[in-house]
Design a protein around this motif. Structure first.
Motif, PDB file in Angstrom:
ATOM      1  N   ARG A  70       0.854  -1.189   0.000  1.00 61.63           N
ATOM      2  CA  ARG A  70       0.000   0.000   0.000  1.00 61.63           C
ATOM      3  C   ARG A  70       0.887   1.237   0.000  1.00 61.63           C
ATOM      4  O   ARG A  70       2.083   1.159   0.276  1.00 61.63           O
ATOM      5  CB  ARG A  70      -0.914  -0.002   1.229  1.00 61.63           C
ATOM      6  CG  ARG A  70      -1.904  -1.164   1.270  1.00 61.63           C
ATOM      7  CD  ARG A  70      -3.263  -0.722   0.815  1.00 61.63           C
ATOM      8  NE  ARG A  70      -4.250  -1.785   0.862  1.00 61.63           N
ATOM      9  CZ  ARG A  70      -5.352  -1.739   1.591  1.00 61.63           C
ATOM     10  NH1 ARG A  70      -5.600  -0.714   2.373  1.00 61.63           N
ATOM     11  NH2 ARG A  70      -6.220  -2.722   1.534  1.00 61.63           N
ATOM     12  N   ASP A 108      -3.814  -0.070  12.978  1.00 62.94           N
ATOM     13  CA  ASP A 108      -4.269  -0.516  11.661  1.00 62.94           C
ATOM     14  C   ASP A 108      -4.029   0.547  10.589  1.00 62.94           C
ATOM     15  O   ASP A 108      -4.807   0.696   9.661  1.00 62.94           O
ATOM     16  CB  ASP A 108      -5.742  -0.926  11.713  1.00 62.94           C
ATOM     17  CG  ASP A 108      -6.646   0.190  12.220  1.00 62.94           C
ATOM     18  OD1 ASP A 108      -6.128   1.285  12.518  1.00 62.94           O
ATOM     19  OD2 ASP A 108      -7.859  -0.032  12.310  1.00 62.94           O
ATOM     20  N   GLU A 134      -4.246  -0.316   6.730  1.00 63.91           N
ATOM     21  CA  GLU A 134      -5.539  -0.396   6.041  1.00 63.91           C
ATOM     22  C   GLU A 134      -5.991   0.956   5.495  1.00 63.91           C
ATOM     23  O   GLU A 134      -6.804   1.009   4.575  1.00 63.91           O
ATOM     24  CB  GLU A 134      -6.602  -0.978   6.975  1.00 63.91           C
ATOM     25  CG  GLU A 134      -6.313  -2.410   7.408  1.00 63.91           C
ATOM     26  CD  GLU A 134      -6.111  -3.374   6.248  1.00 63.91           C
ATOM     27  OE1 GLU A 134      -6.849  -3.278   5.240  1.00 63.91           O
ATOM     28  OE2 GLU A 134      -5.199  -4.217   6.335  1.00 63.91           O
ATOM     29  N   SER A 135      -5.469   2.044   6.047  1.00 62.16           N
ATOM     30  CA  SER A 135      -5.879   3.380   5.596  1.00 62.16           C
ATOM     31  C   SER A 135      -5.069   3.868   4.397  1.00 62.16           C
ATOM     32  O   SER A 135      -5.385   4.907   3.818  1.00 62.16           O
ATOM     33  CB  SER A 135      -5.743   4.385   6.743  1.00 62.16           C
ATOM     34  OG  SER A 135      -4.374   4.642   7.021  1.00 62.16           O
ATOM     35  N   THR A 177      -4.442   1.830  -2.070  1.00 60.21           N
ATOM     36  CA  THR A 177      -4.153   0.590  -2.789  1.00 60.21           C
ATOM     37  C   THR A 177      -3.293   0.939  -4.003  1.00 60.21           C
ATOM     38  O   THR A 177      -3.143   2.115  -4.365  1.00 60.21           O
ATOM     39  CB  THR A 177      -5.446  -0.088  -3.272  1.00 60.21           C
ATOM     40  OG1 THR A 177      -6.061   0.774  -4.240  1.00 60.21           O
ATOM     41  CG2 THR A 177      -6.396  -0.384  -2.119  1.00 60.21           C
TER      42      THR A 177
END
Length: 126
Positions: free
Chosen positions: A10, A110, A113-114, A117
């Motif tokens: 990411r 986390d 996850e932020s 992509t």
């Protein structure tokens, strides 16, 4: 021009990448970033044991064109730095997603996850 944007990691909008392996996240700069910077001549990184914070400055990368701050894609404790960059900072240019990695972080939280992509990051640099 087309840039490599591996889907197995990411990205931050500031052109750093993060690749998780269990609780450890490897961090580097993107192909786009190294191309924009030009020939990398110096990288200043934190020490093992230092704590870095999500989206906060953690180091500096210097090229023949510019000096740029590096921003943390995740929060956590630095557990490894790429010592090879001390003598061969050009590894960042030659292989930004491989031998040119910057550091590894034992991530907490986390934040990963932020992050963007690969598709979202590609759209940003298009």
């Amino acid at each position: 021009m087309s840039f490599d944007v591996p889907a197995d990691r990411r990205y931050l909008e500031s052109h750093e990448w993060a690749q998780p392996d269990d609780d450890v996240v490897r961090v580097g700069i993107t192909d786009f970033a190294q191309d924009e910077l030009g020939d990398i001549v110096f990288v200043e990184l934190p020490s093992v044991g230092d704590r870095i914070e999500h989206e906060a400055e953690f180091g500096v990368i210097e090229s023949i064109k510019a000096v740029s701050d590096l921003y943390a894609p995740v929060s956590g404790e630095v557990v490894a730095v790429n010592d090879d960059l001390e003598d061969a900072p050009e590894l960042v240019n030659d292989d930004p997603f491989g031998d040119g990695w910057l550091l590894e972080v034992e991530a907490d939280g986390d934040d990963y996850e932020s992050l963007l992509t690969a598709d979202e990051y590609e759209a940003q640099i298009a």
